[in-house]
Design an enzyme around this catalytic site. Structure first.
Site, PDB file in Angstrom:
ATOM      1  CG  ASP A 140     -43.172  39.506  92.918  1.00 47.16           C
ATOM      2  OD1 ASP A 140     -42.566  38.489  92.554  1.00 47.16           O
ATOM      3  OD2 ASP A 140     -42.868  40.655  92.563  1.00 47.16           O
ATOM      4  CE  LYS A 166     -41.687  37.152  86.776  1.00 52.05           C
ATOM      5  NZ  LYS A 166     -42.625  38.162  86.246  1.00 52.05           N
ATOM      6  CD  GLN A 174     -38.056  38.177  84.477  1.00 56.26           C
ATOM      7  OE1 GLN A 174     -38.175  37.204  83.749  1.00 56.26           O
ATOM      8  NE2 GLN A 174     -39.080  38.907  84.852  1.00 56.26           N
ATOM      9  NE  ARG A 200     -36.452  41.671  87.513  1.00 53.66           N
ATOM     10  CZ  ARG A 200     -35.784  41.012  88.428  1.00 53.66           C
ATOM     11  NH1 ARG A 200     -34.565  41.414  88.793  1.00 53.66           N
ATOM     12  NH2 ARG A 200     -36.275  39.946  89.008  1.00 53.66           N
ATOM     13  N   GLY A 201     -38.242  43.125  90.513  1.00 59.43           N
ATOM     14  CA  GLY A 201     -38.027  42.375  91.751  1.00 59.43           C
ATOM     15  C   GLY A 201     -38.726  43.125  92.874  1.00 59.43           C
TER      16      GLY A 201
HETATM   17  O1  MRU Z   1     -41.400  40.447  87.081  1.00 60.41           O
HETATM   18  P1  MRU Z   1     -40.226  40.528  87.996  1.00 60.41           P
HETATM   19  O2  MRU Z   1     -38.916  40.319  87.316  1.00 60.41           O
HETATM   20  O3  MRU Z   1     -40.247  41.790  88.837  1.00 60.41           O
HETATM   21  O4  MRU Z   1     -40.450  39.311  88.980  1.00 60.41           O
HETATM   22  C1  MRU Z   1     -39.546  39.070  90.014  1.00 60.41           C
HETATM   23  C2  MRU Z   1     -39.863  37.843  90.784  1.00 60.41           C
HETATM   24  O5  MRU Z   1     -40.782  37.131  90.487  1.00 60.41           O
HETATM   25  C3  MRU Z   1     -38.999  37.573  91.977  1.00 60.41           C
HETATM   26  O6  MRU Z   1     -38.939  36.200  92.221  1.00 60.41           O
HETATM   27  C4  MRU Z   1     -39.635  38.260  93.205  1.00 60.41           C
HETATM   28  O7  MRU Z   1     -39.854  39.609  92.956  1.00 60.41           O
HETATM   29  C5  MRU Z   1     -38.793  38.103  94.396  1.00 60.41           C
HETATM   30  S1  MRU Z   1     -37.431  39.207  94.340  1.00 60.41           S
HETATM   31  C6  MRU Z   1     -36.399  38.986  95.616  1.00 60.41           C
END
Ligand code: MRU
Length: 358
Positions: free
Chosen positions: A242, A253, A201, A53-54
Site C-alpha cells: 500500500d 496488509k 481478502q 479496496r486495494g
Molecule cells: O485493506 P485492503 O484490502 O485494501 O488491503 C489491500 C492490500 O493490503 C494489498 O496487498 C495492497 O493494497 C496491494 S494491492 C495491489
C-alpha cells in the site's frame, strides 16, 4: 480478468448515465453485484466500507470521486473539500493522495465543460496506466517464476497474502500479474492463499479470482505459511504493497511482516510487486506511515452466507472481549528479496529504486 467467463475491469465510467460503476467487493465471493456511484459521498463510502479496496483501485476510485464532485457541484470550494475527504477516507495507501494530487494538477485553472471533460479523461488515464503498469509487473515477474521452474522442473508453489490481485487494481493485479502471466505461458504453478484475517481478502477475493482463471490454489490459515516453508513447500512469496518508502521498506496488509520473517528464516525468496503510484518518495521513516485501525467488529464478526442465501454477519468472540484491528504492518527492506515494478526488478533500497525511477 474474467468472472464467469466474462472480461471485467474493477471500475469504469458509464458515459450515458454519468455514473461510476464498481464491483461491490464486500459481497464477493457469494454475490456478484455491480454498484453505481453517483456522488463524491458514494465514492468515499465505497472506499471506507471497502466495496472497493486495494491501493491502486482506491486511488482510481478517488480520481473518479473528483469527477463525481465536479458533476455534482462545479464549485471550487466544494472540490477542495471533496479532495480532502477523499484523501482521508483511508489513511495508509499512498495512492489516494497520489491520485487526488494528480487530478488537481491536471485540472488547475480549468472551468465549466473543459473541467469536467479533462477530469473524466484523466481518471480514465489513471486506470489505463494502472492496467499497463500491472501488465508490465507481470512480464517482469514472470522471468523470476520461469527461472525457478527451469531449475525445479516441477510445479512452482507461490505464497501470497491478502488480495493484490486484479480486484485490488483495475486489471491483472500486482502480486498476481506474474502468476497470470506464468499460467498463460503454461508454467505449472500452485498458489498458497493466506486467508488474511480479519476480512479474509485472501480467501474471499484472491482464491475467487484465481478459481475464475482456473489457477490451482489452496487457502491456508494465516499461521500455516511458516510450516509450509520449513517443509520446502513454498518456492517463493509475492505480495503487494500500500506504500513503499524510497528506502525499500514496504507497508502492506497486517501479517505480511511475519510472513517475510518466516521466508527469511527459511531462505524462501520474498518479492513485493508494485506500480510506481505506490511509492512514497517523501516519507523517510516507516514509523511515520499512518497505520489504519479499523472497527474491532471486523475481528469479532465474520461474513458468510446464511440459510436464506443472504450475506450475513456472525459473532465469533465472547461479546465482552476487546479486540484491536490494525490493518497494515511494515516489512523492513532487509527482508525483501526484490521489488517487482512496471520498469523492472530492483533491490528494495534507495539505490535500487533510483536506478529504475530517476
Ligand atoms: O485493506 P485492503 O484490502 O485494501 O488491503 C489491500 C492490500 O493490503 C494489498 O496487498 C495492497 O493494497 C496491494 S494491492 C495491489
Amino acid at each position: 480478468m474474467k468472472i464467469n467467463g466474462v472480461e471485467y475491469k474493477t471500475i469504469w465510467f458509464d458515459e450515458e448515465k454519468q455514473v461510476v460503476k464498481i464491483i461491490d467487493q464486500t459481497k464477493l465471493p457469494h454475490k456478484f453485484i455491480i454498484k453505481e456511484l453517483s456522488s463524491v459521498k458514494d465514492a468515499i463510502n465505497a472506499i471506507k466500507t471497502m466495496e472497493v479496496r486495494g491501493a491502486p483501485l482506491i486511488g482510481a476510485t478517488a480520481a473518479f470521486g473528483i469527477v463525481l464532485a465536479i458533476l455534482e457541484n462545479n464549485n471550487n470550494q466544494f472540490l477542495v473539500n471533496a479532495s480532502k475527504d477523499l484523501i482521508r477516507s483511508r489513511p495508509t495507501a499512498i495512492n489516494l493522495k497520489w491520485a487526488v494530487d494528480r487530478m488537481a494538477k491536471k485540472l488547475s485553472g480549468l472551468e465549466g465543460n473543459k473541467l469536467l471533460k479533462s477530469s473524466i479523461s484523466e481518471a480514465k488515464l489513471i486506470c489505463d496506466e494502472d492496467i499497463s503498469f500491472c501488465k508490465n509487473i507481470g512480464i517482469n515477474g514472470l522471468k523470476i517464476i520461469e527461472e525457478i521452474y527451469n531449475k525445479k522442473k516441477n510445479t512452482v508453489n507461490i505464497l501470497t497474502h491478502c488480495n493484490a490481485g486484479w480486484l485490488a487494481t483495475i486489471d491483472w493485479g500486482t502480486a498476481t500479474s506474474p502468476i497470470y502471466h506464468a499460467h498463460k505461458k503454461g508454467i505449472p504453478i500452485h498458489i498458497w492463499v493466506d486467508e488474511t484475517r480479519p476480512r479474509n481478502q485472501g480467501a474471499n477475493l484472491t482464491s475467487y479470482e484465481l478459481n475464475e482463471e482456473e489457477i490451482p490454489n489452496t487457502i491456508i490459515a494465516d499461521n500455516t505459511g511458516g510450516i509450509l516453508m520449513q517443509r520446502g513447500q513454498v518456492d517463493m512469496c509475492i505480495v503487494g504493497t500500500d506504500r513503499t518508502l524510497s528506502n525499500g521498506d514496504v507497508c502492506n496488509k497486517i501479517g505480511t511482516y511475519l510472513k517475510a520473517l518466516a521466508a527469511y528464516d527459511n531462505k524462501v525468496p520474498f518479492y513485493v510487486a508494485l506500480p510506481s503510484s505506490t511509492i512514497d518518495w517523501n516519507l523517510k521513516n516507516s514509523k511515520d506511515i499512518p497505520i489504519e485501525e479499523r472497527d474491532p467488529k471486523e475481528l469479532s464478526h465474520v461474513d458468510g452466507i446464511n440459510k436464506d442465501n443472504k450475506v450475513d454477519k456472525v459473532l465469533i468472540y465472547p461479546e465482552k472481549s476487546k479486540s484491536l484491528n490494525l490493518a497494515f504492518d511494515v516489512t523492513p527492506a532487509k527482508y525483501v528479496t526484490a521489488l517487482i515494478t512496471e520498469k523492472g526488478v530492483c533491490d528494495a533500497s534507495s539505490e535500487g529504486l533510483k536506478k529504475l525511477f530517476h
